[in-house]
Each structure stands twice: as C-alpha cells, then as structure tokens.
Scaffold this motif. Sequence first.
Motif, PDB file in Angstrom:
ATOM      1  N   ASN A 128      74.208 -63.306 -72.312  1.00 49.57           N
ATOM      2  CA  ASN A 128      73.411 -64.415 -72.605  1.00 49.57           C
ATOM      3  C   ASN A 128      73.610 -65.608 -71.434  1.00 49.57           C
ATOM      4  O   ASN A 128      74.301 -66.459 -71.704  1.00 49.57           O
ATOM      5  N   LYS A 129      72.901 -65.401 -70.596  1.00 54.17           N
ATOM      6  CA  LYS A 129      73.067 -66.124 -69.156  1.00 54.17           C
ATOM      7  C   LYS A 129      72.529 -67.466 -69.616  1.00 54.17           C
ATOM      8  O   LYS A 129      73.073 -68.669 -68.869  1.00 54.17           O
ATOM      9  N   GLU A 130      71.508 -67.767 -70.409  1.00 53.92           N
ATOM     10  CA  GLU A 130      71.264 -69.245 -70.904  1.00 53.92           C
ATOM     11  C   GLU A 130      72.185 -69.882 -71.241  1.00 53.92           C
ATOM     12  O   GLU A 130      72.494 -71.149 -70.966  1.00 53.92           O
ATOM     13  N   ILE A 153      77.955 -59.279 -67.637  1.00 57.16           N
ATOM     14  CA  ILE A 153      77.104 -58.360 -67.953  1.00 57.16           C
ATOM     15  C   ILE A 153      75.948 -58.350 -67.273  1.00 57.16           C
ATOM     16  O   ILE A 153      75.481 -57.251 -66.912  1.00 57.16           O
ATOM     17  N   ASP A 154      75.363 -59.424 -67.127  1.00 55.35           N
ATOM     18  CA  ASP A 154      74.114 -59.403 -66.199  1.00 55.35           C
ATOM     19  C   ASP A 154      74.358 -58.551 -64.780  1.00 55.35           C
ATOM     20  O   ASP A 154      75.514 -58.572 -64.226  1.00 55.35           O
ATOM     21  N   SER A 155      73.721 -57.349 -64.560  1.00 58.84           N
ATOM     22  CA  SER A 155      74.224 -56.192 -63.634  1.00 58.84           C
ATOM     23  C   SER A 155      74.292 -57.099 -62.378  1.00 58.84           C
ATOM     24  O   SER A 155      75.338 -56.684 -61.646  1.00 58.84           O
ATOM     25  N   GLU A 156      73.720 -57.990 -61.835  1.00 58.39           N
ATOM     26  CA  GLU A 156      74.006 -58.647 -60.604  1.00 58.39           C
ATOM     27  C   GLU A 156      75.371 -59.283 -60.601  1.00 58.39           C
ATOM     28  O   GLU A 156      76.131 -58.842 -59.559  1.00 58.39           O
ATOM     29  N   HIS A 157      75.623 -59.757 -61.637  1.00 56.38           N
ATOM     30  CA  HIS A 157      76.945 -60.611 -61.698  1.00 56.38           C
ATOM     31  C   HIS A 157      78.031 -59.771 -61.869  1.00 56.38           C
ATOM     32  O   HIS A 157      79.346 -60.078 -61.507  1.00 56.38           O
ATOM     33  N   MET A 225      62.058 -66.665 -62.662  1.00 57.33           N
ATOM     34  CA  MET A 225      62.906 -67.427 -63.501  1.00 57.33           C
ATOM     35  C   MET A 225      64.383 -66.992 -63.605  1.00 57.33           C
ATOM     36  O   MET A 225      65.264 -67.495 -63.525  1.00 57.33           O
ATOM     37  N   ASN A 226      64.045 -65.511 -64.009  1.00 58.95           N
ATOM     38  CA  ASN A 226      65.439 -64.769 -64.046  1.00 58.95           C
ATOM     39  C   ASN A 226      66.583 -64.875 -63.071  1.00 58.95           C
ATOM     40  O   ASN A 226      67.438 -65.310 -63.188  1.00 58.95           O
ATOM     41  N   LYS A 227      65.657 -64.878 -61.833  1.00 57.95           N
ATOM     42  CA  LYS A 227      66.528 -64.912 -60.680  1.00 57.95           C
ATOM     43  C   LYS A 227      67.205 -66.209 -60.539  1.00 57.95           C
ATOM     44  O   LYS A 227      68.261 -66.378 -60.254  1.00 57.95           O
ATOM     45  N   GLY A 228      66.300 -67.253 -60.985  1.00 54.04           N
ATOM     46  CA  GLY A 228      66.596 -68.585 -60.701  1.00 54.04           C
ATOM     47  C   GLY A 228      67.936 -68.941 -61.875  1.00 54.04           C
ATOM     48  O   GLY A 228      68.970 -69.455 -61.332  1.00 54.04           O
ATOM     49  N   LEU A 229      67.835 -68.473 -63.023  1.00 59.33           N
ATOM     50  CA  LEU A 229      68.798 -68.644 -64.063  1.00 59.33           C
ATOM     51  C   LEU A 229      70.104 -68.029 -63.362  1.00 59.33           C
ATOM     52  O   LEU A 229      71.226 -68.388 -63.591  1.00 59.33           O
ATOM     53  N   GLU A 230      69.797 -66.751 -62.919  1.00 68.04           N
ATOM     54  CA  GLU A 230      70.960 -65.811 -62.304  1.00 68.04           C
ATOM     55  C   GLU A 230      71.736 -66.721 -61.076  1.00 68.04           C
ATOM     56  O   GLU A 230      72.963 -66.410 -61.047  1.00 68.04           O
ATOM     57  N   LEU A 231      71.066 -67.421 -60.443  1.00 68.72           N
ATOM     58  CA  LEU A 231      71.598 -68.099 -59.169  1.00 68.72           C
ATOM     59  C   LEU A 231      72.440 -69.193 -59.734  1.00 68.72           C
ATOM     60  O   LEU A 231      73.570 -69.385 -59.405  1.00 68.72           O
TER      61      LEU A 231
HETATM   62 MG    MG Z   1      70.167 -59.414 -63.974  1.00 70.59          MG
END
Ligand code: MG
Length: 400
Positions: A128-130, A153-157, A225-231
């Motif tokens: 839940n990145k938000e 858990i976000d795959s990138e992180h 926006m997903n990539k923005g939230l991930e940044l």
């Molecule tokens: Mg991701």
Amino acid sequence: MSAAVQCVSVLGATGSIGTSTLDVIARHPDRYRLHALTAHTSREALLALCQRHRPAVAVLADEADAAWLRERLAAAGLDTQARAGEAALVEVAEASEVDVVMAAIVGAAGLLPTLAAVRAGKRVLLANKEALVMSGALFMDAVATHGATLLPIDSEHNAIYQCLPAEHRGGLARHGVTQLLLTASGGPFLGWTPAQLAEVTPAQACAHPNWSMGRKISVDSATLMNKGLELIEACWLFDARPEQVQVVVHPQSVIHSMAAYSDGSVIAQLGNPDMRTPIAYGLAWPQRIDAGVEPLDLFQVARLDFQAPDEMAFPCLRLAREAMAAGGTAPAVLNAANEVAVDAFLAGRLPFTAVAELVARVRDARPVLPADELATILDEDRQARQTAQAILVRMLEETI
Ligand code: MG
Ligand code: NAD
C-alpha cells in the motif's frame, strides 16, 4: 525448517496482492498461519477465502456485510469471527498474536491500519504505497521508534532493497550508492501521442502488458502516476533525494530496479513479472522460500530495452517529483487528487489526459503544510478530495 510459525494478517485479502499473498502462504503451511483476512465490500470473495484459508478473523467495511458473512461462516461450520469497520481493521493489524501484516489495501484507506501495524512493531509488508506517500516522515519515524521491520513489496522497491547493503540506513552516500534506477514498464500506452491518449478508455487503461493488477494501480501505471508515487516511496524507504532516483523505462519488466554505486557498479534484480516473488521475499526475509514463480528464461527474454520516460505525454511523473520536492502535505494532496481523478476516469466521467490536469489544479489550490501530525495529513487528504471534486465539476462544465 524449525522456525516458529508466523502469524499473518492480510489487509486487502481479496485484491490482486492479497490473493497472491495467500497463494504463497498456502505453499508453506508449516511456516505461516492466518490471523485475519480483510476486504472492503467483496463479501462473497472473502467468504470463499475464509473457507479455503480458515483465518481466525474476517473484516469487512460494513456491519451489514459482516452480519451476512457471520451467518454463512456459521452455516459452513467455521469458527472465523466476522467483524466490521475501521476499528476492526486496526485491531487485526496490531493484535498481539500477529507477527506479520501484509498491507495490501489500495489507497489512503490503508493508512490507519498500516500505521497501526508499524506502531505495534510488526513486520510490515508494504504494498500500500499510498500510505507511505501520504505520511512519509511520520511513517518512517514510527518504523524507527517502534522497532517495526518494514519490507517493501512494490516490485521496484523490493528489487532496490535486494540491491542495497543489508544495513542501508543513514543515507545512500554513506554506502557508496550514487543513484537508484527505478524501472518502469511504460504502461500500456508507451509511445502514444497526447492526441491518442485523449481517447483512451478505462478498459484499455486496465489492460497492462506485463502485470495483472487492481484497477486503480492499473490506471496509475498507464498515466505514470504509479511511477511518480513510487519515486516518492523510494525517497522515504531509502532516504534518497528525488534527484537520486532516475526512472528508466524498460518495457520487458524483467529488471525490477537497480542501484548504482560510486565505483561504477550497477546491481540489478531480475525475475519474471510475478508479485509472488517480492511477497515471498517479504514473508521469509532474510531466508528464501518457494514462491511458485517460473524460473526466468533469459533466452526467451532475449533482449532488454531501456529508454527515458516521456514527461510531456505523461506529466504525472513530474507532478509527483515536484510534490516530493515541495515536501510537507504536498504528496498527500497529490495522492488524494489522483484518487479522485482515477475514480472519475474509471467511471467514464473524466478523459484520461485530464487526470494530470485535475491533479495539477488541486495542487495549485492547496497550501503546503508541515506534515508532522497525523491529524494534519488526514485533514489535508479530506480537504484535497473536496477541492478535487469541486474542480472536477468545473472541468466537466468547461468541456460541455
Ligand atoms: Mg511497482
Ligand atoms: P485491488 O484493488 O486488487 O485490491 C484492493 C484490496 O483492498 C481489496 O481486498 C479491497 O477489498 C480492499 N479495499 C479497497 N478499498 C478499501 C477500503 N476503503 N477499506 C478497506 N479495504 C479496502 O488492489 P491491488 O492491485 O491488490 O493493490 C493493493 C495495493 O498494492 C495498492 O496500494 C497498490 O498500489 C499496491 N501494489 C499492487 C501491485 C499489484 O501488482 N497489484 C504491485 C505493487 C503495489
């Protein structure tokens, strides 16, 4: 394997991450048992999960749905307790018998239970990145204060976590890390022109080329926006400045992200695009367990491509970077406005290209406040949603 059995609560159990989590857990009955499964309104799906996985508690948002579930559980001879509401969500996140909490509710609704798990010192598996985007410093401070173990858990992180030294606190520079390379598939509209993007439908936006995900994150992936939230998520998780995080479009989604070091080394984590890999990593860390994921066949992958993101066609990425740089409540406002915009897009009320415009207009209308109190963050989340609804009505009138 003689490790003690871990007791797990899965928040958002009926979703894409929730069901993948249960898939991994079901492969290891000797290692995990379930305390709670939660869902918003999908009571049939939650009932089916209770029958299959037999948790001690099941939580739904409304009491009427919980009453419905209670009756069915009793009829099926299960002793799972059905509860309702946010207090119940918080309770199953912080319960003393729970060791691990999978935070897989989508959006701001996950903030309070996720934070409750952190404050109870749990191992928190953060999908839940938000929640982290909204509460940034406050969330990370709570992790440190309460001795929680936070595993992305976000795959990138999750990939970056695997590419960094085991102890990476105290700033990236201290560990010789110069840059985090956050890979992005580019979403289903990679290479599309603004004119083509204006015509995009919700069904097209939800059909991601590499990942099968919930509807909200699918739209976020399509707008970037997903990539923005991930940044923003990466800045908080790894103590990085926005300019230390470079987004790299990599359409095959085989490299899940990388860390670059001062000696020129770049360490990458690769694998098939299957969320069960990061989920299994989080569940078993620092050990490794079978996730049910196919081995990566590099000959079949054959090639890996990279390109820069197109921030003209996909302005959400820039909006997120600016929100992180602005600090305070700016990321919470960005997130709230985006949730309203995505809902409106999914409901067929707002064109795809207007999502970024709505987010930008809400940003311009809200102050940036210090985000050191939870009450301020929650209040700004609520106000930004109201502002977004008002601006949305105006935008719809303008187009008539
Ligand atoms: Mg991701
Ligand atoms: P989803 O829509 O498939 O599932 C969401 C879950 O949350 C469901 O169980 C739903 O019942 C519950 N939920 C929704 N609104 C709620 C509310 N108001 N209160 C309580 N529960 C609520 O979403 P998903 O794709 O599984 O994503 C979950 C989270 O994981 C998101 O934050 C997403 O960004 C993140 N994430 C997902 C993926 C993926 O591959 N799906 C990858 C990385 C990160």
